[in-house]
Design a protein around this motif. Structure first.
Motif, PDB file in Angstrom:
ATOM      1  N   ASP A   1     108.471  -7.204  96.580  1.00 47.04           N
ATOM      2  CA  ASP A   1     109.198  -7.214  97.696  1.00 47.04           C
ATOM      3  C   ASP A   1     108.875  -8.021  98.687  1.00 47.04           C
ATOM      4  OD1 ASP A   1     107.106  -5.777  98.646  1.00 47.04           O
ATOM      5  OD2 ASP A   1     107.637  -3.929  98.228  1.00 47.04           O
ATOM      6  N   GLU A   2     109.457  -7.857  99.958  1.00 53.19           N
ATOM      7  CA  GLU A   2     108.998  -8.788 100.901  1.00 53.19           C
ATOM      8  C   GLU A   2     107.542  -8.889 101.034  1.00 53.19           C
ATOM      9  OE1 GLU A   2     110.212  -4.951 102.589  1.00 53.19           O
ATOM     10  OE2 GLU A   2     111.163  -6.280 101.057  1.00 53.19           O
ATOM     11  N   ARG A   3     106.903  -7.644 100.921  1.00 53.08           N
ATOM     12  CA  ARG A   3     105.421  -7.630 101.483  1.00 53.08           C
ATOM     13  C   ARG A   3     104.598  -8.080 100.195  1.00 53.08           C
ATOM     14  NH1 ARG A   3     104.484  -1.639 101.808  1.00 53.08           N
ATOM     15  NH2 ARG A   3     105.798  -1.570 100.185  1.00 53.08           N
ATOM     16  N   THR A   4     104.835  -7.783  98.903  1.00 51.91           N
ATOM     17  CA  THR A   4     103.848  -8.010  97.858  1.00 51.91           C
ATOM     18  C   THR A   4     104.270  -9.399  97.317  1.00 51.91           C
ATOM     19  OG1 THR A   4     105.650  -6.849  96.416  1.00 51.91           O
ATOM     20  CG2 THR A   4     103.772  -5.681  97.469  1.00 51.91           C
ATOM     21  N   ALA A   5     105.314 -10.233  97.621  1.00 47.32           N
ATOM     22  CA  ALA A   5     105.549 -11.383  96.904  1.00 47.32           C
ATOM     23  C   ALA A   5     104.657 -12.145  97.445  1.00 47.32           C
ATOM     24  CB  ALA A   5     107.049 -11.821  97.214  1.00 47.32           C
ATOM     25  N   PRO A   6     104.326 -12.619  98.719  1.00 46.87           N
ATOM     26  CA  PRO A   6     103.294 -13.270  99.250  1.00 46.87           C
ATOM     27  C   PRO A   6     101.837 -13.259  98.605  1.00 46.87           C
ATOM     28  CG  PRO A   6     104.677 -12.594 101.115  1.00 46.87           C
ATOM     29  CD  PRO A   6     104.941 -11.650 100.101  1.00 46.87           C
ATOM     30  N   LEU A   7     101.555 -11.729  98.367  1.00 54.52           N
ATOM     31  CA  LEU A   7     100.346 -11.329  97.949  1.00 54.52           C
ATOM     32  C   LEU A   7     100.154 -11.880  96.148  1.00 54.52           C
ATOM     33  CD1 LEU A   7      97.763  -9.937  98.086  1.00 54.52           C
ATOM     34  CD2 LEU A   7      98.935  -7.911  97.240  1.00 54.52           C
ATOM     35  N   ALA A   8     101.243 -12.074  95.556  1.00 54.84           N
ATOM     36  CA  ALA A   8     101.022 -12.353  94.411  1.00 54.84           C
ATOM     37  C   ALA A   8     100.662 -14.007  94.040  1.00 54.84           C
ATOM     38  CB  ALA A   8     102.464 -12.198  93.572  1.00 54.84           C
ATOM     39  N   GLY A   9     101.085 -14.665  94.810  1.00 58.14           N
ATOM     40  CA  GLY A   9     100.632 -16.030  94.900  1.00 58.14           C
ATOM     41  C   GLY A   9      99.211 -16.047  95.113  1.00 58.14           C
ATOM     42  N   LEU A  10      98.641 -15.446  96.231  1.00 58.96           N
ATOM     43  CA  LEU A  10      97.250 -15.270  96.521  1.00 58.96           C
ATOM     44  C   LEU A  10      96.496 -14.745  95.314  1.00 58.96           C
ATOM     45  CD1 LEU A  10      95.014 -15.521  98.737  1.00 58.96           C
ATOM     46  CD2 LEU A  10      95.611 -13.271  99.439  1.00 58.96           C
ATOM     47  N   VAL A  11      97.041 -13.617  94.572  1.00 60.81           N
ATOM     48  CA  VAL A  11      96.181 -13.034  93.358  1.00 60.81           C
ATOM     49  C   VAL A  11      96.013 -14.160  92.216  1.00 60.81           C
ATOM     50  CG1 VAL A  11      96.281 -11.407  91.603  1.00 60.81           C
ATOM     51  CG2 VAL A  11      96.967 -10.629  93.838  1.00 60.81           C
ATOM     52  N   ALA A  12      96.883 -14.998  92.274  1.00 65.76           N
ATOM     53  CA  ALA A  12      96.872 -16.094  91.249  1.00 65.76           C
ATOM     54  C   ALA A  12      95.765 -17.251  91.609  1.00 65.76           C
ATOM     55  CB  ALA A  12      98.116 -16.803  91.052  1.00 65.76           C
ATOM     56  N   ALA A  13      95.726 -17.460  93.000  1.00 62.52           N
ATOM     57  CA  ALA A  13      94.624 -18.479  93.351  1.00 62.52           C
ATOM     58  C   ALA A  13      93.223 -17.739  93.419  1.00 62.52           C
ATOM     59  CB  ALA A  13      94.893 -18.803  94.935  1.00 62.52           C
ATOM     60  N   PHE A  14      93.214 -16.466  93.681  1.00 62.26           N
ATOM     61  CA  PHE A  14      91.889 -15.740  93.654  1.00 62.26           C
ATOM     62  C   PHE A  14      91.457 -15.521  92.180  1.00 62.26           C
ATOM     63  CE2 PHE A  14      89.336 -11.920  93.618  1.00 62.26           C
ATOM     64  CZ  PHE A  14      88.466 -12.107  94.304  1.00 62.26           C
ATOM     65  N   ILE A  15      92.239 -15.348  91.239  1.00 59.75           N
ATOM     66  CA  ILE A  15      91.664 -15.431  89.939  1.00 59.75           C
ATOM     67  C   ILE A  15      91.293 -16.776  89.360  1.00 59.75           C
ATOM     68  CG2 ILE A  15      92.582 -15.233  87.410  1.00 59.75           C
ATOM     69  CD1 ILE A  15      94.315 -12.808  88.409  1.00 59.75           C
ATOM     70  N   PHE A  16      91.918 -17.754  89.986  1.00 59.50           N
ATOM     71  CA  PHE A  16      91.567 -19.147  89.589  1.00 59.50           C
ATOM     72  C   PHE A  16      90.137 -19.499  90.059  1.00 59.50           C
ATOM     73  CE2 PHE A  16      90.676 -23.462  90.888  1.00 59.50           C
ATOM     74  CZ  PHE A  16      91.004 -24.203  89.791  1.00 59.50           C
ATOM     75  N   ALA A  17      89.943 -18.966  91.476  1.00 59.50           N
ATOM     76  CA  ALA A  17      88.819 -19.137  92.059  1.00 59.50           C
ATOM     77  C   ALA A  17      87.574 -18.325  91.349  1.00 59.50           C
ATOM     78  CB  ALA A  17      88.736 -18.573  93.474  1.00 59.50           C
ATOM     79  N   VAL A  18      87.624 -17.111  91.114  1.00 57.39           N
ATOM     80  CA  VAL A  18      86.842 -16.290  90.400  1.00 57.39           C
ATOM     81  C   VAL A  18      86.270 -16.854  88.999  1.00 57.39           C
ATOM     82  CG1 VAL A  18      85.928 -13.981  89.886  1.00 57.39           C
ATOM     83  CG2 VAL A  18      87.214 -14.284  91.930  1.00 57.39           C
ATOM     84  N   GLN A  19      87.232 -17.322  88.349  1.00 55.24           N
ATOM     85  CA  GLN A  19      87.165 -17.836  87.001  1.00 55.24           C
ATOM     86  C   GLN A  19      86.258 -18.992  87.050  1.00 55.24           C
ATOM     87  OE1 GLN A  19      90.418 -18.642  84.376  1.00 55.24           O
ATOM     88  NE2 GLN A  19      91.216 -16.291  84.363  1.00 55.24           N
ATOM     89  N   MET A  20      86.031 -19.682  88.135  1.00 54.99           N
ATOM     90  CA  MET A  20      84.983 -20.691  88.079  1.00 54.99           C
ATOM     91  C   MET A  20      83.401 -20.091  88.300  1.00 54.99           C
ATOM     92  SD  MET A  20      86.845 -23.605  90.791  1.00 54.99           S
ATOM     93  CE  MET A  20      85.695 -24.572  90.438  1.00 54.99           C
ATOM     94  N   LEU A  21      83.284 -18.911  88.582  1.00 54.58           N
ATOM     95  CA  LEU A  21      82.036 -18.166  88.807  1.00 54.58           C
ATOM     96  C   LEU A  21      81.462 -17.504  87.514  1.00 54.58           C
ATOM     97  CD1 LEU A  21      82.667 -16.526  92.171  1.00 54.58           C
ATOM     98  CD2 LEU A  21      82.204 -18.741  91.870  1.00 54.58           C
TER      99      LEU A  21
END
Length: 366
Positions: free
Chosen positions: A36-56
């Protein structure tokens, strides 16, 4: 657990590619119901966060490391359909930009790391939420267990795929024992990261955690000395959370991802991950093929022609986070727009039908 080109034969890779494409198509439709209008922006951030943590990469045994897979985290934060898309976006960015995970093996990686982990984790999570007392602590505990189970589940599926389409003659029993054993340990790290992240978001914005929805306690009334559930009543919609609060969470998450990928990743374990270690020890990597983009400017998470290792890796991490958040946000913006368009069209049809009924002439006796 990124499978390179050459580990799995072409027919099996093609079949998993079809499975992955089908799952993504289904997830695109399912994500329209989750976002929805609240969670859609969060989804892109979740993908970026997963990318970052996979480097650790973190050490799990002598000479072996592990990293987050992310399926459980994504499913619990933004929903299982959206979770499959989040991890798929990460795998696509890693394969194209950083030569991490073979392109012919992309279907294998999406099937194993995106679909299996997300589906298994969310199934375990929902089962535990139903069995345990309702509350935020339950969500955190269920997140831990779900993430823990999802990683060895992915190891089992890789073993099955290798049994069907492996390109080397290695006893499957040895592969299964080694893969599952090391990935149980990696699963512990995944569980800790997932539980801490979910718990942190719940503490700040529980309304944005998909897995925490519908966990409110029913009101109890005492009738004749006994506690009974109060009758369900329509509740007013919660007041919209201030845009500044959501923006602050998004900015905090993005900055955290950039710091993890751009700085903390330099201190990650340099040991091979679970699959790389098993492949080397058992000769599976004898048939590994060089990645198509092995000479790309960002291959192996470093910027070409930048001699300083820390600066090279940091810049690559920042670029990866930026590319992933842009790609992920673009996908989920389109998904959200399609939902909005469908809702608008449905409302227009409903309004048109109602208007036609009201304007229809009434019959009169002649």
């Amino acid at each position: 657990m990124h499978v390179p080109d050459g580990f799995i034969n072409a027919p099996t890779s093609a079949v998993t590619g079809v499975v992955a494409a089908g799952a993504i198509a289904v997830s695109l439709r399912g994500a329209r119901r989750e976002l929805d209008e609240r969670t859609a922006p969060l989804a892109g951030l979740v993908a970026a966060f997963i990318f970052a943590v996979q480097m650790l990469n973190f050490p799990v045994a002598a000479g072996t490391s592990g990293h987050l897979l992310g399926g459980a985290l994504a499913a619990i934060l933004v929903g299982p359909y959206t979770g499959v898309l989040c991890v798929s976006v990460v795998l696509l960015m890693q394969g194209i930009l950083f030569a991490d995970g073979g392109l012919t093996a992309l279907g294998v990686n999406i099937t194993d790391m995106a679909i299996v982990t997300t589906v298994v984790a969310y199934a375990v999570f929902r089962a535990l939420v139903k069995l345990l007392p309702r509350g935020r602590r339950t969500v955190t505990v269920a997140s831990f267990v779900a993430a823990l189970v999802s990683v060895p589940a992915a190891a089992v599926v890789f073993t099955l795929l290798y049994a069907v389409g492996g390109t080397t003659d290695v006893a499957i029993g040895k592969v299964a024992t080694a893969m599952i054993g090391v990935h149980v340990l990696i699963g512990l790290g995944e569980a800790v990261i997932t539980a801490l992240t979910v718990g942190s978001v719940i503490a700040v914005r529980p309304d944005l955690v998909y897995g925490a929805r519908d966990l409110r306690q029913r009101l109890k009334l005492r009738v004749n000395g006994e506690l009974v559930d109060a009758p369900a009543a329509s509740e007013p919609e919660p007041a919209p959370v201030a845009a500044s609060s959501q923006r602050k969470l998004w900015v905090t998450g993005l900055v955290t991802s950039l710091v993890l990928a751009g700085f903390v990743s330099f201190y990650a374990s340099a040991s091979p991950d679970g699959l790389e270690k098993v492949a080397h020890d058992h000769g599976i990597d004898k048939t590994e093929k060089e990645h198509t983009y092995a000479d790309s400017p960002l291959a192996d998470y470093g910027v070409k022609d930048v001699s300083d290792a820390r600066l090279s890796g940091g810049l690559a991490g920042v670029i990866g986070v930026g590319a992933t958040v842009v790609a992920g946000s673009g996908v989920f913006w389109v998904v959200r727009r399609r939902r909005t368009a469908a809702e608008t069209a449905g409302a227009a049809r409903s309004s048109g039908s109602s208007g036609a009924s009201e304007s229809a002439p009434s019959s009169r006796a002649v």
